[in-house]
Design a protein around this motif. Structure first.
Motif, PDB file in Angstrom:
ATOM      1  N   PRO A   3      -4.815 -19.907 -15.508  1.00  9.36           N
ATOM      2  CA  PRO A   3      -3.501 -19.972 -14.846  1.00  9.36           C
ATOM      3  C   PRO A   3      -3.063 -18.592 -14.358  1.00  9.36           C
ATOM      4  N   PHE A   4      -2.439 -18.541 -13.191  1.00  5.23           N
ATOM      5  CA  PHE A   4      -1.988 -17.266 -12.646  1.00  5.23           C
ATOM      6  C   PHE A   4      -0.714 -17.475 -11.842  1.00  5.23           C
ATOM      7  N   THR A   5      -0.015 -16.378 -11.616  1.00  4.39           N
ATOM      8  CA  THR A   5       1.196 -16.376 -10.804  1.00  4.39           C
ATOM      9  C   THR A   5       0.874 -15.841  -9.417  1.00  4.39           C
ATOM     10  N   TYR A   6       1.368 -16.529  -8.406  1.00  2.00           N
ATOM     11  CA  TYR A   6       1.155 -16.108  -7.018  1.00  2.00           C
ATOM     12  C   TYR A   6       2.461 -15.584  -6.440  1.00  2.00           C
ATOM     13  N   THR A   7       2.362 -14.420  -5.752  1.00  2.22           N
ATOM     14  CA  THR A   7       3.529 -13.885  -5.071  1.00  2.22           C
ATOM     15  C   THR A   7       3.105 -13.286  -3.741  1.00  2.22           C
ATOM     16  N   ARG A   8       3.972 -13.388  -2.744  1.00  2.00           N
ATOM     17  CA  ARG A   8       3.680 -12.815  -1.427  1.00  2.00           C
ATOM     18  C   ARG A   8       4.549 -11.577  -1.233  1.00  2.00           C
ATOM     19  N   ALA A   9       3.882 -10.443  -0.972  1.00  2.00           N
ATOM     20  CA  ALA A   9       4.609  -9.194  -0.798  1.00  2.00           C
ATOM     21  C   ALA A   9       5.217  -9.119   0.595  1.00  2.00           C
ATOM     22  N   ALA A  10       6.498  -8.812   0.668  1.00  2.00           N
ATOM     23  CA  ALA A  10       7.192  -8.697   1.949  1.00  2.00           C
ATOM     24  C   ALA A  10       7.131  -7.286   2.513  1.00  2.00           C
ATOM     25  N   THR A  12       5.141  -3.051   1.761  1.00  2.00           N
ATOM     26  CA  THR A  12       4.192  -2.275   0.963  1.00  2.00           C
ATOM     27  C   THR A  12       4.828  -1.826  -0.342  1.00  2.00           C
ATOM     28  N   ARG A  13       6.117  -1.512  -0.310  1.00  2.00           N
ATOM     29  CA  ARG A  13       6.806  -1.107  -1.541  1.00  2.00           C
ATOM     30  C   ARG A  13       6.776  -2.232  -2.575  1.00  2.00           C
ATOM     31  N   GLU A  14       7.030  -3.443  -2.118  1.00  2.00           N
ATOM     32  CA  GLU A  14       7.005  -4.595  -3.019  1.00  2.00           C
ATOM     33  C   GLU A  14       5.588  -4.832  -3.548  1.00  2.00           C
ATOM     34  N   ALA A  15       4.599  -4.668  -2.672  1.00  2.00           N
ATOM     35  CA  ALA A  15       3.211  -4.849  -3.106  1.00  2.00           C
ATOM     36  C   ALA A  15       2.823  -3.820  -4.158  1.00  2.00           C
ATOM     37  N   LEU A  16       3.187  -2.568  -3.929  1.00  2.00           N
ATOM     38  CA  LEU A  16       2.843  -1.509  -4.871  1.00  2.00           C
ATOM     39  C   LEU A  16       3.499  -1.721  -6.230  1.00  2.00           C
ATOM     40  N   ALA A  17       4.737  -2.183  -6.223  1.00  2.00           N
ATOM     41  CA  ALA A  17       5.433  -2.434  -7.487  1.00  2.00           C
ATOM     42  C   ALA A  17       4.717  -3.506  -8.291  1.00  2.00           C
ATOM     43  N   GLY A  22      -0.014  -4.629 -12.670  1.00  2.00           N
ATOM     44  CA  GLY A  22      -1.307  -5.231 -13.002  1.00  2.00           C
ATOM     45  C   GLY A  22      -1.727  -6.359 -12.100  1.00  2.00           C
ATOM     46  N   GLY A  23      -0.963  -6.661 -11.045  1.00  2.00           N
ATOM     47  CA  GLY A  23      -1.345  -7.737 -10.131  1.00  2.00           C
ATOM     48  C   GLY A  23      -2.547  -7.362  -9.292  1.00  2.00           C
ATOM     49  N   ARG A  24      -3.261  -8.365  -8.800  1.00  2.00           N
ATOM     50  CA  ARG A  24      -4.427  -8.161  -7.950  1.00  2.00           C
ATOM     51  C   ARG A  24      -4.076  -8.507  -6.515  1.00  2.00           C
ATOM     52  N   TYR A  25      -4.421  -7.620  -5.595  1.00  2.00           N
ATOM     53  CA  TYR A  25      -4.156  -7.851  -4.180  1.00  2.00           C
ATOM     54  C   TYR A  25      -5.139  -8.856  -3.597  1.00  2.00           C
ATOM     55  N   ILE A  26      -4.628  -9.694  -2.679  1.00  2.00           N
ATOM     56  CA  ILE A  26      -5.478 -10.661  -1.994  1.00  2.00           C
ATOM     57  C   ILE A  26      -5.013 -10.777  -0.545  1.00  2.00           C
ATOM     58  N   ALA A  27      -5.964 -10.901   0.361  1.00  2.00           N
ATOM     59  CA  ALA A  27      -5.638 -11.081   1.783  1.00  2.00           C
ATOM     60  C   ALA A  27      -6.398 -12.300   2.282  1.00  2.00           C
ATOM     61  N   GLY A  28      -7.637 -12.100   2.755  1.00  2.00           N
ATOM     62  CA  GLY A  28      -8.438 -13.243   3.198  1.00  2.00           C
ATOM     63  C   GLY A  28      -8.886 -14.131   2.051  1.00  2.00           C
ATOM     64  N   GLY A  29      -9.089 -13.524   0.887  1.00  2.00           N
ATOM     65  CA  GLY A  29      -9.445 -14.286  -0.310  1.00  2.00           C
ATOM     66  C   GLY A  29     -10.878 -14.779  -0.356  1.00  2.00           C
ATOM     67  N   THR A  30     -11.738 -14.267   0.524  1.00  2.00           N
ATOM     68  CA  THR A  30     -13.095 -14.822   0.606  1.00  2.00           C
ATOM     69  C   THR A  30     -13.977 -14.433  -0.572  1.00  2.00           C
ATOM     70  N   THR A  31     -13.594 -13.426  -1.329  1.00  2.00           N
ATOM     71  CA  THR A  31     -14.358 -13.052  -2.528  1.00  2.00           C
ATOM     72  C   THR A  31     -13.594 -13.370  -3.803  1.00  2.00           C
ATOM     73  N   THR A  45      -1.727 -12.252 -12.199  1.00  3.21           N
ATOM     74  CA  THR A  45      -0.887 -12.279 -11.009  1.00  3.21           C
ATOM     75  C   THR A  45      -1.714 -11.952  -9.777  1.00  3.21           C
ATOM     76  N   VAL A  46      -1.540 -12.739  -8.719  1.00  2.66           N
ATOM     77  CA  VAL A  46      -2.202 -12.498  -7.435  1.00  2.66           C
ATOM     78  C   VAL A  46      -1.120 -12.170  -6.411  1.00  2.66           C
ATOM     79  N   ILE A  47      -1.298 -11.042  -5.694  1.00  4.70           N
ATOM     80  CA  ILE A  47      -0.294 -10.566  -4.738  1.00  4.70           C
ATOM     81  C   ILE A  47      -0.848 -10.727  -3.330  1.00  4.70           C
ATOM     82  N   ASP A  48      -0.262 -11.605  -2.564  1.00  2.93           N
ATOM     83  CA  ASP A  48      -0.687 -11.853  -1.188  1.00  2.93           C
ATOM     84  C   ASP A  48      -0.131 -10.749  -0.290  1.00  2.93           C
ATOM     85  N   ILE A  49      -1.032  -9.960   0.306  1.00  7.83           N
ATOM     86  CA  ILE A  49      -0.603  -8.853   1.175  1.00  7.83           C
ATOM     87  C   ILE A  49      -0.919  -9.136   2.640  1.00  7.83           C
ATOM     88  N   SER A  50      -1.242 -10.369   2.960  1.00  8.44           N
ATOM     89  CA  SER A  50      -1.764 -10.700   4.288  1.00  8.44           C
ATOM     90  C   SER A  50      -0.762 -10.491   5.422  1.00  8.44           C
TER      91      SER A  50
END
Length: 326
Positions: A3-10, A12-17, A22-31, A45-50
């Motif tokens: 189980p994980f939490t998904y959040t979309r960063a609005a 770069t400051r939000e993404a960095l926080a 400890g969140g992991r960045y994800i964009a295309g998600g192919t790997t 936690t997965v952080i959508d930076i797309s």
């Protein structure tokens, strides 16, 4: 799947926080998504930076080129400036994955992708990269596709990215943004050799975000290209590959950039090959003599001794293609 939490960063400051927590960045998600499905990666936690504004390709200082981290592989490969200035990058990208994946995968994600070692992806097998201290099943297992350069007693897995080989050859740099500000790293220092800590794969600080890659200006004229040898011609990782860029002026090689893929634990720069070429006139004999240095320091395993000769032949062939006398 864990189980994980998904959040979309609005921003770069939000993404960095979120990354610093400890969140992991994800964009295309192919790997990352594949690894999560297989139980290899289990982020909380997965952080959508797309949607971040990191998808620009633009000129850099003195004729170089800057690729935003969220530029897709397909966009970079097709861009006129990439194709004109650095065809080795376009070719490496076009020989990667499938068209569908290239439309999704980003440049930043591509260089962050993890090894395709079968034992790493099999959670029942011993793997120091996945589970530090558990051992390396590949060393005594079926290791035909594994590394012959940069290995250690703890890991023999290759880095899978084709584009990373081109970036290594060209001397690119990685632009990073973290809680403490911006910094740049030479690409050759960004990806780490395994040593006794193979689970540390990139020189990233906690929460740092890749914002782009910069290819420096190189002397012109510059001829470059990428050659990939694989078991099949479609959607396959390299057994060996060679990225070559040559600056030839008045019939003499003034600059040489050469790196190999599919054979190292990281994309493998070949300074001995480069040094052998500088100041010489292109010839079939020169290409052959230079390529003989490509496997210096190789430590093949039981099933991949063939890679030593294959690497030499791949480098020689690409030198001939880029430099003439093919």
């Amino acid at each position: 799947m864990h189980p994980f939490t998904y959040t979309r960063a609005a921003s770069t400051r939000e993404a960095l926080a979120a990354g610093r927590r400890g969140g992991r960045y994800i964009a295309g998600g192919t790997t990352l998504v594949d690894l999560m499905r297989d139980g290899v990666e289990q982020p909380d936690t997965v952080i959508d930076i797309s949607t971040l504004p990191l998808d620009e390709i633009r000129a850099a200082e003195r004729g170089g080129l800057r690729l935003g981290a969220l530029v897709t592989m397909a966009q970079a490969a097709a861009h006129p400036k990439v194709r004109t200035l650095f065809p080795v990058v376009s070719q490496a990208l076009e020989l990667s994955a499938s068209a569908q994946l290239r439309n999704m995968a980003t440049i930043g994600g591509n260089i962050m992708q993890r090894t395709r070692c079968t034992y790493f992806r099999d959670i029942t097998a011993a793997c120091n990269k996945r589970d530090p201290g558990s051992g390396c099943a590949a060393r005594d297992g079926y290791n035909r596709t594994h590394a012959i350069l940069g290995t250690s007693t703890d890991c023999v897995a290759t880095h899978p990215s084709d584009a990373a080989v081109a970036f290594t050859a060209l001397g690119a740099s990685v632009h990073l943004l973290g809680p403490d500000g911006e910094r740049h790293l030479p690409f050759a220092d960004f990806l780490l050799r395994p040593g006794n800590t193979p689970h540390h794969e990139q020189a990233l600080q906690r929460g740092e975000l890749i914002t782009g890659l910069e290819i420096p200006a190189l002397p012109r004229p510059l001829a470059s290209g990428y050659l990939k040898v694989r078991d099949r011609q479609s959607y396959e990782f390299a057994l060996t590959s060679a990225a070559v860029a040559l600056h030839v002026r008045r019939g003499v090689i003034r600059g040489a950039k050469v790196a190999a893929g599919g054979v190292g634990t990281v994309p493998w720069k070949l300074p001995a090959v480069e040094d052998h070429l500088i100041g010489e006139r292109p010839s079939a004999a020169l290409w052959k003599a230079a390529a003989q240095k490509a496997a210096d320091g190789a430590r093949p395993l039981a099933h991949n001794r063939f890679k030593v000769e294959l690497l030499k032949r791949t480098v020689e062939r690409q030198l001939r293609i880029v430099g003439g006398h093919a």
